[in-house]
Motif scaffolding. Structure first.
Motif, PDB file in Angstrom:
ATOM      1  N   TRP A 137       1.473   5.854  -9.932  1.00 10.19           N
ATOM      2  CA  TRP A 137       1.963   5.536  -8.465  1.00 10.19           C
ATOM      3  C   TRP A 137       3.349   5.309  -8.615  1.00 10.19           C
ATOM      4  O   TRP A 137       3.910   4.749  -9.524  1.00 10.19           O
ATOM      5  CB  TRP A 137       1.388   4.380  -8.002  1.00 10.19           C
ATOM      6  N   ASP A 184      -1.559  -1.886   2.101  1.00  2.00           N
ATOM      7  CA  ASP A 184      -0.650  -0.551   1.796  1.00  2.00           C
ATOM      8  C   ASP A 184      -0.993   0.342   2.964  1.00  2.00           C
ATOM      9  O   ASP A 184      -2.146   0.271   3.616  1.00  2.00           O
ATOM     10  CB  ASP A 184      -0.938   0.157   0.567  1.00  2.00           C
ATOM     11  N   GLN A 232       0.519  -1.723   8.578  1.00  7.92           N
ATOM     12  CA  GLN A 232       1.880  -1.875   8.642  1.00  7.92           C
ATOM     13  C   GLN A 232       2.104  -3.262   7.962  1.00  7.92           C
ATOM     14  O   GLN A 232       1.469  -4.257   8.327  1.00  7.92           O
ATOM     15  CB  GLN A 232       2.660  -2.069  10.070  1.00  7.92           C
ATOM     16  N   ASP A 285       7.410  -4.916  -2.415  1.00 13.11           N
ATOM     17  CA  ASP A 285       8.138  -3.905  -3.071  1.00 13.11           C
ATOM     18  C   ASP A 285       7.780  -2.664  -2.246  1.00 13.11           C
ATOM     19  O   ASP A 285       7.160  -1.876  -2.485  1.00 13.11           O
ATOM     20  CB  ASP A 285       7.357  -3.571  -4.412  1.00 13.11           C
TER      21      ASP A 285
END
Ligand SMILES: C[S@@+](CC[C@H](N)C(=O)[O-])C[C@H]1O[C@@H](n2cnc3c(N)ncnc32)[C@H](O)[C@@H]1O
Length: 282
Positions: A33, A79, A185, A200
């Motif tokens: 990823w 995510d 979100q 991150d």
């Protein structure tokens, strides 16, 4: 040793700050990823250790490299990518893959067609789709996850020399047992004072020709302002662009800049990247 030989897992102690951090042998990050943060783990461990009884919250969990290194007892990982979150939920159920997996272009494109057919049939939440997502991630170009405007997964074959596929993910079941995964979100997450948030997000890339259409400058601002409103300990990493430093500084974050490992971006630029680690309430 195959994945099937793995013993039941003991909770893993985080690595000592400053030590080099090998990926955990029992349950390493299973996917490729972009934006992996293994190099930042010694710094994050120092911040996290005093709060290790808190719930770790990752609004942008990506490859799950941070959580699988820090091994919090409680985790809320989010995510925006539904296939990624479905894959992690399948790991919680002890995913096993029974279809053929080979580093072969013809098979790759056949599996890619099947994955797209499952999406078209509304079956992207099946065990088969989770397995195919893993295979396509490991076999496709650079571990990319890219869809065209019609929602068709269109990453080409990766042409790796060798790939060690894993079929049996039951070792992950115990590690992920009490972890919660959400898809949405970042600012739809419910955070409380007992959490520890590590964000991150996709990097701020100031040059429009390289920048992600998916995470614009206004999203960076929305994120920084959302993080600044939280009352729990917060850490955020990002590319150390001038405007990112200014944004987080104005919002009262304490900022450190760090040298990320050398990397080559899509333009072939090998300039070592500088990143920031912005913290609050710590
Ligand atoms: C830099 S990656 C995270 C890398 C991760 N920490 C790791 O170590 O592998 C950023 C992630 O943010 C997700 N993302 C992008 N926009 C988002 C949004 N608005 N809300 C939540 N997640 C988002 C992407 O799908 C991607 O997985």
């Amino acid at each position: 040793m195959s994945a099937g030989d793995l013993q039941p897992l003991k909770p893993r102690r985080p690595p000592r700050p400053g030590s080099s951090v090998p990926p955990p042998a029992d349950a390493p990050p299973p996917l490729k990823w972009a934006g992996g943060k293994r190099w930042l783990i010694p710094e994050l461990t120092k911040l996290w250790e005093p709060y290790s009884r808190h719930r770790l919250v990752e609004p942008f969990c990506g490859g799950l490299g941070v959580a699988l290194s820090l091994r919090p007892e409680r985790l809320l990982a989010n995510d925006i990518n539904p296939h990624l979150i479905h894959f992690y939920r399948s790991l919680q159920k002890g995913l096993k893959i029974s279809f053929a997996m080979e580093n072969d272009a013809e098979l790759f494109y056949r599996h890619r067609d099947r994955f797209n057919a499952l999406i078209a049939q509304g079956k992207s939440d099946s065990g088969e789709a989770a397995g195919l997502f893993y295979y396509l991630n490991r076999t496709g170009y650079n571990g990319l996850c890219r869809f065209n405007s019609k929602g068709v997964f269109n990453v080409p074959f990766g042409q790796y020399k060798t790939i060690n596929y894993q079929r049996d993910f039951s070792a992950y079941k115990a590690v992920l047992k009490h972890w919660e995964f959400t898809c949405g979100q970042f600012d739809s997450m419910e955070i409380n004072g007992q959490d520890f948030v590590y964000a991150d997000p996709p990097y701020d890339v100031p040059f429009t020709s390289y920048s992600s259409k998916m995470f614009l400058w206004e999203d960076q601002v929305r994120l920084a302002e959302w993080l600044a409103r939280l009352t729990c300990p917060v850490a955020a990493s990002n590319q150390a662009t001038e405007r990112i430093i200014l944004l987080y500084r104005k919002l009262g974050f304490h900022i450190r800049t760090l040298q990320a490992p050398r990397r080559i971006n899509s333009t072939g630029d090998r300039t070592p990247a500088r990143e920031i680690l912005a913290v609050r309430n710590l």
